[in-house]
Motif scaffolding. Structure first.
Motif, PDB file in Angstrom:
ATOM      1  N   PHE A 245      32.324  -3.514 134.461  1.00  0.00           N
ATOM      2  CA  PHE A 245      33.249  -3.959 135.509  1.00  0.00           C
ATOM      3  C   PHE A 245      33.786  -5.365 135.223  1.00  0.00           C
ATOM      4  N   VAL A 246      32.954  -6.211 134.628  1.00  0.00           N
ATOM      5  CA  VAL A 246      33.371  -7.574 134.298  1.00  0.00           C
ATOM      6  C   VAL A 246      34.516  -7.551 133.290  1.00  0.00           C
ATOM      7  N   ALA A 247      34.428  -6.653 132.313  1.00  0.00           N
ATOM      8  CA  ALA A 247      35.476  -6.541 131.301  1.00  0.00           C
ATOM      9  C   ALA A 247      36.804  -6.129 131.926  1.00  0.00           C
ATOM     10  N   VAL A 248      36.726  -5.229 132.922  1.00  0.00           N
ATOM     11  CA  VAL A 248      37.950  -4.785 133.610  1.00  0.00           C
ATOM     12  C   VAL A 248      38.585  -5.948 134.366  1.00  0.00           C
ATOM     13  N   ILE A 249      37.774  -6.763 135.017  1.00  0.00           N
ATOM     14  CA  ILE A 249      38.290  -7.907 135.777  1.00  0.00           C
ATOM     15  C   ILE A 249      38.926  -8.943 134.840  1.00  0.00           C
ATOM     16  N   LEU A 250      38.284  -9.147 133.691  1.00  0.00           N
ATOM     17  CA  LEU A 250      38.767 -10.162 132.762  1.00  0.00           C
ATOM     18  C   LEU A 250      39.973  -9.708 131.949  1.00  0.00           C
ATOM     19  N   ALA A 251      40.207  -8.406 131.872  1.00  0.00           N
ATOM     20  CA  ALA A 251      41.274  -7.869 131.021  1.00  0.00           C
ATOM     21  C   ALA A 251      42.653  -8.470 131.306  1.00  0.00           C
ATOM     22  N   PRO A 252      43.097  -8.573 132.580  1.00  0.00           N
ATOM     23  CA  PRO A 252      44.423  -9.165 132.821  1.00  0.00           C
ATOM     24  C   PRO A 252      44.526 -10.623 132.369  1.00  0.00           C
ATOM     25  N   PHE A 253      43.441 -11.373 132.567  1.00  0.00           N
ATOM     26  CA  PHE A 253      43.451 -12.771 132.151  1.00  0.00           C
ATOM     27  C   PHE A 253      43.491 -12.890 130.623  1.00  0.00           C
ATOM     28  N   ASN A 254      42.717 -12.044 129.947  1.00  0.00           N
ATOM     29  CA  ASN A 254      42.737 -12.029 128.487  1.00  0.00           C
ATOM     30  C   ASN A 254      44.124 -11.673 127.964  1.00  0.00           C
ATOM     31  N   LEU A 255      44.732 -10.666 128.579  1.00  0.00           N
ATOM     32  CA  LEU A 255      46.059 -10.233 128.148  1.00  0.00           C
ATOM     33  C   LEU A 255      47.075 -11.355 128.315  1.00  0.00           C
ATOM     34  N   LEU A 256      47.033 -12.027 129.467  1.00  0.00           N
ATOM     35  CA  LEU A 256      47.961 -13.125 129.736  1.00  0.00           C
ATOM     36  C   LEU A 256      47.786 -14.252 128.721  1.00  0.00           C
ATOM     37  N   LEU A 257      46.542 -14.642 128.469  1.00  0.00           N
ATOM     38  CA  LEU A 257      46.271 -15.729 127.525  1.00  0.00           C
ATOM     39  C   LEU A 257      46.717 -15.366 126.119  1.00  0.00           C
ATOM     40  N   ASN A 258      46.489 -14.132 125.709  1.00  0.00           N
ATOM     41  CA  ASN A 258      46.886 -13.704 124.368  1.00  0.00           C
ATOM     42  C   ASN A 258      48.399 -13.621 124.226  1.00  0.00           C
ATOM     43  N   LEU A 259      49.068 -13.147 125.272  1.00  0.00           N
ATOM     44  CA  LEU A 259      50.534 -13.090 125.225  1.00  0.00           C
ATOM     45  C   LEU A 259      51.123 -14.490 125.126  1.00  0.00           C
ATOM     46  N   ILE A 260      50.551 -15.434 125.880  1.00  0.00           N
ATOM     47  CA  ILE A 260      51.003 -16.825 125.809  1.00  0.00           C
ATOM     48  C   ILE A 260      50.761 -17.391 124.406  1.00  0.00           C
TER      49      ILE A 260
END
Length: 276
Positions: free
Chosen positions: A183-198
């Motif tokens: 569940f932690v990975a699911v919560i962190l996924a949007p933040f990871n995606l945003l940081l990587n896109l930036i």
């Protein structure tokens, strides 16, 4: 560099004149003819120059031209070898193209600012030269620097997918740099995606803005020197001295900015093969 100032319009008008692109309307937007023509001509010169050097290369004592080309190639390949530890068969040609082409475009900043107007005036025998807009330096145009950095961005994406696979690349976008499970990975996924896109978006922007800013600033200094010191006969000698002094210093900027653009491209490609 510059030989003369504008025709009595003052420093502001002189600078505005030389900052104006030769533009036509194409597809609903402005198309900079001068940038396109100079970039294309220099690119063709580069291809012809190195192509002929490769065809005429001999195994014996090289000519001065061949030795110079080999020196550039060995320098670029050495830099790539130190930075990228994989197959360099496609990376070195890319780095060589970037370095030499950007150097050639940057070097246009060392030509006289007023040469296009002088050529038009000499050919036409009229004052139409004052209304002739032509900028020598393609890399002082943001369109050129982004035109170089955006393809580099897609090359980085290609190497990232090549190294990790499309699935692995997508997984990394969602799971790095903050790793988690369940569940932690699911919560962190949007933040990871945003940081990587930036992170990915910053790379072409930084490449483009760094090269543009330095070349635009250098071009502007030449205009200021010409506008302030070239307006009268008794300021001719100081104007030449300041222009030459700045040109000698600017040669370092010309070479350094091409080197930085090249080496950062290789660094970014090398980073594509590394995992977070």
């Amino acid at each position: 560099m510059s030989e003369q100032t504008g025709s009595g319009g003052g420093l502001n008008e002189y600078i505005q004149h030389h900052l104006t692109q030769n533009t036509i309307q194409l597809g609903g937007g402005g198309f900079h003819i001068d940038t396109w023509v100079v970039s294309l001509v220099l690119g063709l010169i580069f291809v012809l120059w190195f192509g002929l050097a490769a065809r005429r290369a001999t195994a014996g004592v090289p000519s001065k031209g061949q030795a110079f080309v080999e020196l550039i190639l060995e320098f670029v390949d050495g830099q790539v070898k130190d930075t990228f530890h994989g197959d360099r068969s496609s990376i070195t040609p890319l780095a060589l193209t970037i370095f030499v082409w950007v150097v050639m475009m940057n070097c246009m900043d060392l030509l006289p600012l007023d040469m296009p107007g002088w050529l038009v005036q000499t050919a036409s025998g009229s004052e139409v030269a004052h209304h002739t807009y032509f900028r020598w330096v393609p890399t002082a145009d943001l369109n050129t620097t982004f035109g170089l950095s955006v393809p580099v961005f897609f090359i980085i994406l290609y190497h990232s997918m090549k190294a990790k696979g499309i699935g692995g690349f997508g997984k990394e976008l969602l799971t790095a740099p903050f790793h988690g499970h369940g569940f932690v990975a699911v919560i962190l996924a949007p933040f990871n995606l945003l940081l990587n896109l930036i992170e990915y978006a910053v790379k072409p922007v930084s490449l483009a803005m760094r090269l543009f800013g330095n070349m635009y600033g250098g071009e502007l200094v030449f205009m200021l020197i010409a506008g302030l010191l070239g307006g009268s006969l008794y300021m001719f000698v100081p104007g030449v001295v300041f222009n030459v002094a700045w040109a000698l210093f600017h040669i370092l900027i010309v070479l350094l900015q091409a080197f930085i653009f090249m080496i950062l491209t290789v660094v970014y490609i090398s980073g594509a093969y590394e995992s977070h």
